[in-house]
Design an enzyme around this catalytic site. Structure first.
Site, short mmCIF file in Angstrom:
data_model
loop_
_atom_site.label_atom_id
_atom_site.label_comp_id
_atom_site.label_asym_id
_atom_site.label_seq_id
_atom_site.Cartn_x
_atom_site.Cartn_y
_atom_site.Cartn_z
N GLU A 1 0.80 -1.23 0.00
CA GLU A 1 0.00 0.00 0.00
C GLU A 1 0.83 1.28 0.00
O GLU A 1 0.36 2.34 -0.38
CB GLU A 1 -0.97 0.01 1.19
CG GLU A 1 -0.30 0.03 2.56
CD GLU A 1 -0.05 -1.36 3.10
OE1 GLU A 1 0.04 -1.50 4.33
OE2 GLU A 1 0.04 -2.31 2.32
N ASP B 1 4.82 -0.08 7.89
CA ASP B 1 4.66 0.91 6.83
C ASP B 1 5.26 2.25 7.23
O ASP B 1 5.91 2.93 6.42
CB ASP B 1 3.17 1.09 6.50
CG ASP B 1 2.64 -0.04 5.62
OD1 ASP B 1 3.47 -0.80 5.08
OD2 ASP B 1 1.41 -0.17 5.50
N ASP C 1 18.78 20.34 -29.69
CA ASP C 1 18.10 21.62 -29.50
C ASP C 1 17.62 22.23 -30.81
O ASP C 1 17.13 23.35 -30.84
CB ASP C 1 19.02 22.62 -28.78
CG ASP C 1 20.29 22.90 -29.58
OD1 ASP C 1 20.50 22.26 -30.63
OD2 ASP C 1 21.08 23.77 -29.14
N ASN D 1 7.01 -14.27 4.41
CA ASN D 1 5.81 -14.38 5.26
C ASN D 1 4.86 -15.47 4.78
O ASN D 1 4.11 -16.04 5.58
CB ASN D 1 5.08 -13.04 5.31
CG ASN D 1 5.80 -12.03 6.19
OD1 ASN D 1 6.63 -12.41 7.02
ND2 ASN D 1 5.48 -10.75 6.01
N ASP E 1 24.32 15.91 -30.28
CA ASP E 1 24.88 16.69 -31.38
C ASP E 1 26.27 17.16 -30.96
O ASP E 1 26.65 17.08 -29.78
CB ASP E 1 23.97 17.89 -31.67
CG ASP E 1 24.32 18.56 -33.00
OD1 ASP E 1 25.15 18.00 -33.75
OD2 ASP E 1 23.77 19.63 -33.28
N ASP F 1 16.21 17.86 -34.68
CA ASP F 1 16.37 16.89 -33.60
C ASP F 1 15.04 16.35 -33.08
O ASP F 1 15.03 15.38 -32.32
CB ASP F 1 17.14 17.52 -32.42
CG ASP F 1 18.57 17.85 -32.79
OD1 ASP F 1 19.19 17.06 -33.52
OD2 ASP F 1 19.07 18.90 -32.36
N ASN G 1 1.56 -4.36 10.47
CA ASN G 1 1.63 -3.79 9.13
C ASN G 1 1.69 -2.26 9.17
O ASN G 1 2.45 -1.62 8.44
CB ASN G 1 0.42 -4.25 8.31
CG ASN G 1 0.51 -3.83 6.85
OD1 ASN G 1 1.46 -4.17 6.17
ND2 ASN G 1 -0.48 -3.09 6.39
#
Length: 884
Positions: free
Chosen positions: A298, A703, A606, A674, A340, A610, A699
């Site tokens: 999450e 987190d 540029d 797990n 270039d 290109d 959990n």
């Protein structure tokens, strides 16, 4: 998406179609404007009426929309449903905890994404695309978004068409409209009325459309429609805000599906095993749902958003402005940079070094002709034009007011030359031409030597070419100058560029930057190969590249690229670092050939030529002073055209990816481990290994321990090479590291089961208050033995998960050779402290915890040391095998 062919019914009411078939005066009258443009008051009123001239912009959603996106997350919905069910079954603590998780999760994502959104908006505001507009008779540069219907605009080579326009004046105008038609070849446009029947608007020769660009020529036009009302706007409305899916996006999606696969396999197994073994289907259901929550990544959206926005801000300090956040990872994964030559390897400050006749003797006549061409041309004045004008200003004026321009034939990339028709002070008219020597030679029938006009005999052409080659080999950029005496006509076309007299050459010098060789070495050390793709000639290119450390013995020319198949070109690009005389299409093919060879390709450009390669590359890089179409095509904008800036930006991009990868590795390996732990405990124990509310608490705390990952330090060794997305490496890491956590989960199970006697469901606590609490358990899940077991596993699971990020975050020895950021370190200490405190806290009875005996803590410390040590050993083995 509308069809490219307009229906007959629609044409009758289409104002764009009507403008093409009417005279210019009628068009201006209908739009309520004139050749001198709108007044500022009229423009402001129309801007209020029509809105800004924007199409398909990435939306900056209002806060309500961002909140709604955060709330409709599947995980949030799942937690909300589980919370309601918990309250309905009188499980108030569980329902409350899940509600807290919902509020915290939504709030955290909303706040962080708002910050990321605001940061991205500030960076994008630094990138400006403008147009030349005529208002109240005066030309001025204004942002593209401020243009309105009725504005009169000036167009020249390199400009984006700023809206749907009707041409008022056009001179040798060629438009690239591949974005609308898919046709890569430029289309010529005129200003004359187009009265053809059964022709779509896009085919009208006097209309140009938003989203296309000027390849060559010059024009004045009036805007018919802006923004969403344009032809392109109507096509793009259904695509607004969509982005091309990068390798990074695909990788994250694969990871999410991997986690969902774990969950879809594991949750039903956990539910049925616990249901059949414990015969309490209600508790089995809530435990399975809690496990589902624990397996869901999450925090991933928040971690990704924060890492990318933080990376964009860090890169802005390195003078790299990120237009598309998701391109950051591709930037870090880039292993080939195509660039270039001019302005990147060289100082981009061209000086006119020589002005000579065909035998390299100084010639004032050649300088005069060159100055007149550069002064009178109306298109883009490139660096060579500016060098000529500046040279003449430093060495005396010409008396320009004595000369008059009659007409011009603008530059385009196919001819590689341009001409102006001039009336001299004596009334004679001349066509003055300058351009690439080989292109001008082809148009010449004679050459001038010591005032004599001699025919271009084949035997002499070789000598002329040799003179040009000698200049080029000395590092000069050479242009040829030619003239032609004209008659009384006032209008000229490309066909008039024939029968010219070659008068001499201009030799320009653009020396390499002092920093170029150092930057190329630094990029090479960081795993990025630099390849030069230039339209310039191979002689100049070879000299410059050799001076900055790029292998230039082998150069592939555009003519050779043209004759190669895609398979042949894919082989050549691996052994060639320098490509010269390339057209825009050739540059795009080279980029695509490298991509077919599994390279992540960046392209830095540029210029007008290109844009195709910028769009084709994995990462398009342009500079702040680039032409509009190049900036619009790019993913990132450099505020300074310097490879050293690029090298620093690449390293920042890699840091972003590494920090995201830390969370992914942590989440994937932890969840994989797990699976074995939960399944084994469910099959072995007579009670739930952990109560649902404990799983959710675990959990939630875990987190929070991951939130500071975007702030973490990244070692120089881990970003010393490109970091492409490699799901195979992640899978190997998961398979090797994940089961280690299960080993120590099972050792904890054994300690709790055998040493602390949790196998005895009649186990009585020593403390009187605990004895009273567990005096009459309703079932095996509510005995003191079950509570002691789940408390021990909760603490061990939380501490091992939280601590192990310090091992996974680096390829070095944690805490000694590499240390985490202070934010991550402090969060780790805080979460581990909370985990140790909870069994003794006032919340313990609500969460189903009991105090752990003192003997548990030294055994836990030993477990942590062994876990960290074994993980470090396996990780070191993986590093040596080059699997991570």
């Amino acid at each position: 998406m509308p069809s490219l062919m307009d229906s007959t019914a629609n044409r009758a009411t289409d104002p764009i179609h009507d403008a093409a078939t009417k005279e210019i005066a009628d068009v201006l009258q209908r739009l309520g404007t004139s050749a001198t443009g709108l007044t500022e008051e009229e423009a402001a009123a129309r801007l209020e009426q029509h809105g800004p001239n924007e199409v398909g912009q990435e939306s900056r959603h209002e806060w309500l929309h961002r909140l709604w996106v955060a709330v409709r997350n599947p995980l949030v919905i799942l937690l909300t449903v589980l919370s309601i069910l918990s309250y309905a079954t009188h499980d108030v603590p569980g329902g409350t905890l899940m509600l807290i998780m919902v509020v915290l999760g939504v709030t955290l994502r909303f706040v962080q994404e708002t910050k990321a959104n605001n940061a991205a908006a500030k960076l994008k505001a630094m990138i400006k695309v403008t147009a030349t507009v005529v208002r109240e008779g005066q030309q001025k540069e204004i942002p593209l978004r401020q243009l309105v219907p009725g504005d009169v605009v000036k167009l020249s080579a390199g400009d984006m068409i700023p809206g749907d326009v009707r041409l008022l004046v056009a001179k040798d105008l060629f438009i690239i409209q591949a974005t609308l038609t898919g046709e890569s070849l430029p289309v010529e446009k005129h200003d004359a009325r187009d009265t053809r029947a059964s022709v779509s608007s896009i085919e009208r020769t006097n209309l140009c459309f938003l989203g296309t660009s000027v390849e060559s020529g010059a024009a004045t036009a009036v805007i018919l429609a802006t923004g969403a009302q344009t032809y392109f706007g109507k096509m793009a409305s259904s695509l607004a805000g969509q982005q091309v899916e990068t390798a990074f996006d695909k990788g994250v999606k694969k990871f999410v599906w991997l986690m969902l696969t774990f969950m879809l396999v594991m949750v039903p197994m956990v539910f049925f095993i616990n249901g059949f073994m414990k015969h309490n289907w209600k508790d089995a259901f809530f435990f399975a749902m809690a496990v589902a929550v624990g397996l869901t990544p999450e925090m991933l959206p928040m971690i990704v958003s924060v890492c990318l926005s933080k990376g964009a801000l860090a890169m802005s300090k390195k003078k790299v402005i990120v237009k598309k956040l998701n391109s950051i990872q591709n930037f870090g994964a880039m292993d080939v940079l195509c660039t270039d030559k001019t302005g990147t390897l060289t100082i981009d400050h061209v000086i006119l070094e020589l002005h000579c006749d065909v035998f390299k003797n100084e010639s004032e006549a050649v300088l005069r002709d060159a100055y007149l061409i550069s002064h009178f041309q109306t298109g883009l004045k490139n660096v060579l034009d500016r060098a000529v004008l500046k040279y003449k200003q430093l060495h005396g004026e010409l008396g320009i007011d004595k000369y008059k321009m009659v007409d011009e034939i603008p530059f385009d990339f196919s001819r590689r030359m341009m001409s102006v028709a001039i009336e001299l002070p004596n009334g004679e008219r001349q066509l003055l031409t300058k351009g690439a020597p080989e292109a001008v030679f082809a148009k010449c029938s004679h050459f001038e030597s010591d005032g004599e006009i001699l025919p271009m005999e084949p035997i002499l052409v070789g000598d002329l070419v040799q003179q040009v080659n000698e200049l080029s080999e000395d590092g000069f950029r050479v242009l040829a100058v030619a003239t032609k005496t004209l008659g009384a006509q006032t209008s000229f076309t490309k066909a008039d560029e024939s029968g010219l007299v070659l008068t001499g050459y201009l030799a320009f010098l653009d020396p390499p930057k002092d920093s170029a060789a150092k930057a190329i070495t630094a990029l090479r050390q960081n795993g990025v190969t630099v390849k030069v793709l230039t339209g310039d000639n191979d002689l100049v290119t070879r000299k410059v590249c050799s001076e900055v450390g790029i292998q230039a013995e082998k150069i592939l020319l555009g003519s050779q690229v043209e004759n190669l198949t895609d398979e042949q070109l894919a082989k050549e690009v691996e052994t060639t670092d320098v490509f010269a005389r390339l057209s825009p299409a050739h540059k795009k093919r080279v980029v695509q050939a490298l991509q077919r060879n599994k390279h992540v390709v960046g392209f830095m450009g540029d210029g007008i030529n290109d844009a195709p390669a910028l769009r084709a590359a994995d990462v398009g890089l342009s500079v702040d002073n680039a032409v509009d179409i190049a900036k619009e095509s790019a993913d990132m904008i450099l505020l300074e055209k310097d490879l050293m800036v690029l090298e620093e930006g690449v390293l920042e991009g890699r840091k972003v990816f590494v920090n995201i990868l830390k969370y992914i590795r942590m989440g994937a390996s932890s969840n994989f481990g797990n699976m074995f732990s939960v399944l084994g405990a469910s099959a072995w124990l007579k009670f739930l290994p952990m109560q649902p509310i404990q799983v959710l608490t675990n959990n939630l705390l875990y987190d929070f321990s991951q939130v500071p990952i975007p702030t973490d330090n990244v070692g120089s060794a881990i970003i010393s090479k490109p970091r492409p997305w490699a799901m195979g490496e992640i899978a190997k890491f998961i398979i090797c590291i994940g089961p280690i956590s299960s080993i120590f989960d099972y050792t904890t199970y054994a300690l709790m089961w055998f040493y602390f006697k949790c196998s005895n469901l009649d186990l009585v606590p020593a403390l009187p208050e605990l004895a009273r609490r567990f005096a009459n358990p309703v079932d095996s899940d509510h005995t003191y033995a079950a509570a002691l077991f789940s408390t021990g596993w909760f603490v061990e699971s939380l501490m091992t998960q939280t601590l192990i990020v310090h091992v996974i975050r680096t390829n070095q020895i944690p805490f000694i050779q590499s240390r985490a950021s202070w934010q991550l370190t402090m969060t780790t200490i805080a979460i581990m402290g909370i985990g140790a405190f909870l069994p003794f806290s006032p919340l313990a009875q609500y969460l189903g915890f009991v105090p752990l005996p003192w003997q548990f803590w030294p055994l836990l410390a030993l477990t942590l040391v062994c876990y960290v040590g074994l993980t470090q050993l396996i990780k070191t083995w993986l590093v040596r095998k080059a699997w991570v």
